[in-house]
Design an enzyme around this catalytic site. Structure first.
Site, PDB file in Angstrom:
ATOM      1  N   LYS A 122       0.822  -1.214   0.000  1.00 29.67           N
ATOM      2  CA  LYS A 122       0.000   0.000   0.000  1.00 29.67           C
ATOM      3  C   LYS A 122       0.859   1.268   0.000  1.00 29.67           C
ATOM      4  CE  LYS A 122      -4.208  -2.058   0.868  1.00 29.67           C
ATOM      5  NZ  LYS A 122      -3.909  -3.458   1.131  1.00 29.67           N
TER       6      LYS A 122
HETATM    7  C1  LIG Z   1      -4.588  -4.615   0.721  1.00 29.48           C
HETATM    8  C2  LIG Z   1      -3.876  -5.907   0.737  1.00 29.48           C
HETATM    9  C3  LIG Z   1      -4.223  -6.945  -0.143  1.00 29.48           C
HETATM   10  C4  LIG Z   1      -5.390  -6.846  -1.100  1.00 29.48           C
HETATM   11  O1  LIG Z   1      -5.176  -5.895  -2.115  1.00 29.48           O
HETATM   12  P1  LIG Z   1      -6.433  -5.336  -2.963  1.00 29.48           P
HETATM   13  O2  LIG Z   1      -5.866  -4.241  -3.778  1.00 29.48           O
HETATM   14  O3  LIG Z   1      -7.423  -4.845  -1.956  1.00 29.48           O
HETATM   15  O4  LIG Z   1      -6.964  -6.463  -3.755  1.00 29.48           O
HETATM   16  C5  LIG Z   1      -3.453  -8.102  -0.133  1.00 29.48           C
HETATM   17  N1  LIG Z   1      -2.431  -8.253   0.729  1.00 29.48           N
HETATM   18  C6  LIG Z   1      -2.067  -7.285   1.596  1.00 29.48           C
HETATM   19  C7  LIG Z   1      -0.943  -7.525   2.528  1.00 29.48           C
HETATM   20  C8  LIG Z   1      -2.771  -6.084   1.624  1.00 29.48           C
HETATM   21  O5  LIG Z   1      -2.418  -5.126   2.484  1.00 29.48           O
END
Ligand SMILES: *Cc1c(COP(=O)(O)O)cnc(C)c1O
Length: 484
Positions: A122
């Site tokens: 993120k």
């Molecule tokens: C947010 C997240 C996901 C999922 O990603 P999306 O974009 O919501 O599909 C998977 N793994 C981790 C560690 C995350 O923080």
């Protein structure tokens, strides 16, 4: 011609990149997408092969954020994607690449995306978003109240990107007692006055529904300058497109090759960025959607039925950032699948928004799903543990539970001659209970994070009640004005 963004539901005016930057949903309840996808020709791809991360980011984002002066965009990108920001890498890769590729065996790679301040992918988008927000707010003398929902990683990434930024307050809803201790401590230990953690009695989808409800309250949204940082925010998707290009060049020798990606998925944001990279001309063969026990997306790609589930049917799992049963970015993909038919989107999402399922199998368009390269699979706790163990024993590489779900499903589709790139979405250090169970050892933590759980925490517990949340934002906004 400046790139215009249109809503998937077809009833909102077209806007430019900076016009939609601070917002979330379009006024008609849809999501913004580019009116047409910019195209990279083979000759342009060849010229991009030798670019470093900031150069690639500029090449991709200048097509999507073309109402910003190019020099300003370049400065923001150069400031964001530095080895100093993405310095928390594992010992076995070099962080100068920003998103290094770690080869497990010939043709099988991990794309390391979690070297930023909160150890999850993120940070790749959120750090850019923080700097873009600061830029447009300074320009327009506006203030902004960011309202978000998190299952663990979005919240901390947003808060680390926005902390201390002037003109910005963050209100982050998280499900009480549903995140790992490390995730919780990372968020709740922040003491910055502009960061507000709200722990909701409920699950992630309750938090997400509250954000949607507040965003649909147009008057409140306007009066209190509510903005969004959830993965429905277009700029986040745009930022994520870049690393698909970076990974492609790292895993191939020439532009006749194609690659496949396996993406641990929840809200469909990450894999949606891959879909768009593919639509822009990147030679991607398969995009593999990996889910955990909350397998609403796997069910769709296998059956054509999209059946969002309610909070009671959403499991709390050992890959908690994927405990999502209503994938908000999925609407962007279905918009393309429908041939960009916003009338049909309105009819379908009227049902989805009521919590009902939609059946696209009976519609001829589901037959064309393979044209988009989408495949799917799901994982569960036992598979997750086994994959973490196998990867450690076979390659000496420690992976987190989400990445393990991605790798587990990737191996079901691994084919000779097509490089398979698994997106590493978080570092094992964030999930030490799961690692302890799988490997009977504690993951190492980056410098400075050893003592996180012992820091004082600052958060407010609330019920899933829209009026109470709005009241809290109003009170804090007035208080902030008084103390400024
Ligand atoms: C947010 C997240 C996901 C999922 O990603 P999306 O974009 O919501 O599909 C998977 N793994 C981790 C560690 C995350 O923080």
């Amino acid at each position: 011609m400046v790139m215009r963004y249109i809503s998937t539901r077809g009833l909102a005016p077209a806007q430019t990149f900076t016009q939609i930057l601070l917002g979330g949903l379009a006024p008609d309840g849809g999501l913004y997408v580019p009116e047409t996808y910019p195209q990279f020709k083979k000759s342009e791809l060849a010229a991009m092969r030798e670019m470093d991360y900031p150069q690639l980011a500029l090449a991709v984002l200048s097509r999507l954020a073309d109402d910003m002066p190019g020099e300003d965009l370049r400065a923001i990108i150069d400031n964001t994607y530095t080895p100093a920001v993405y310095c928390n890498g594992r010992n076995d890769v070099s962080t100068v690449d920003i998103t290094p590729l770690l080869t497990l065996e010939p043709g099988l790679h991990l794309l390391c995306l979690s070297n930023g301040p909160t150890l999850a992918f993120k940070d790749m988008a959120m750090q850019l978003l923080g700097n873009l927000f600061e830029y447009v707010l300074a320009d327009s003398k506006q203030t902004l109240n960011i309202l978000g929902a998190t299952s663990g990683d979005t919240g901390s990434a947003a808060e680390y990107a926005m902390r201390g930024k002037s003109g910005i307050q963050v209100f982050m809803l998280s499900p009480l007692n549903k995140m790992s201790r490390f995730q919780t401590a990372q968020m709740y230990s922040l003491q910055d006055a502009n960061i507000h953690n709200i722990a909701v009695n409920g699950v992630f989808d309750d938090c997400q529904d509250l954000v949607k409800a507040v965003s649909n309250d147009q008057e409140f949204k306007r009066n209190y300058h509510i903005g969004a940082v959830n993965s429905i925010n277009w700029a986040r998707i745009a930022a994520q497109i870049v690393y698909y290009f970076k990974a492609y060049f790292a895993a191939t020798h020439h532009d006749e090759q194609s690659v496949s990606f396996a993406v641990p998925s929840g809200n469909f944001g990450n894999v949606c960025a891959g879909h768009i990279a593919r639509m822009m001309g990147l030679p991607i063969k398969q995009l593999i959607v990996a889910t955990n026990e909350n397998d609403v997306l796997d069910e769709f790609f296998k059956t054509g039925v999209y059946r969002p589930r309610d909070a009671a049917q959403t499991y709390h799992t050992s890959s908690p950032s994927m405990d999502i049963s209503k994938a908000s970015n999925f609407e962007r993909f279905v918009f393309d699948l429908s041939g960009r038919d916003s009338a049909r989107m309105r009819a379908w999402w009227a049902k989805v928004d009521r919590g009902e399922g939609i059946d696209l199998k009976s519609e001829a368009l589901f037959d064309s799903i393979s044209d988009y390269g989408m495949l799917s699979g799901s994982s569960n706790h036992a598979c997750r543990m086994e994959t973490i163990r196998d990867t450690w024993e076979k390659y000496g590489v420690m992976i987190d539970p989400h990445t393990a779900d991605g790798l587990k499903v990737a191996l079901e589709y691994f084919e000779p001659g097509v490089p398979m790139i698994v997106l590493e979405t978080a570092q094992p250090a964030k999930f030490d209970d799961a690692i302890q169970e799988a490997l009977d050892r504690t993951p190492e933590r980056p410098e400075g994070m050893q003592n996180l759980e012992n820091q004082p925490q600052r958060y407010t517990v609330m019920d899933a009640d829209i009026e109470a949340i709005e009241q809290f934002i109003m009170t804090q906004t007035h208080r902030h004005k008084l103390t400024e």
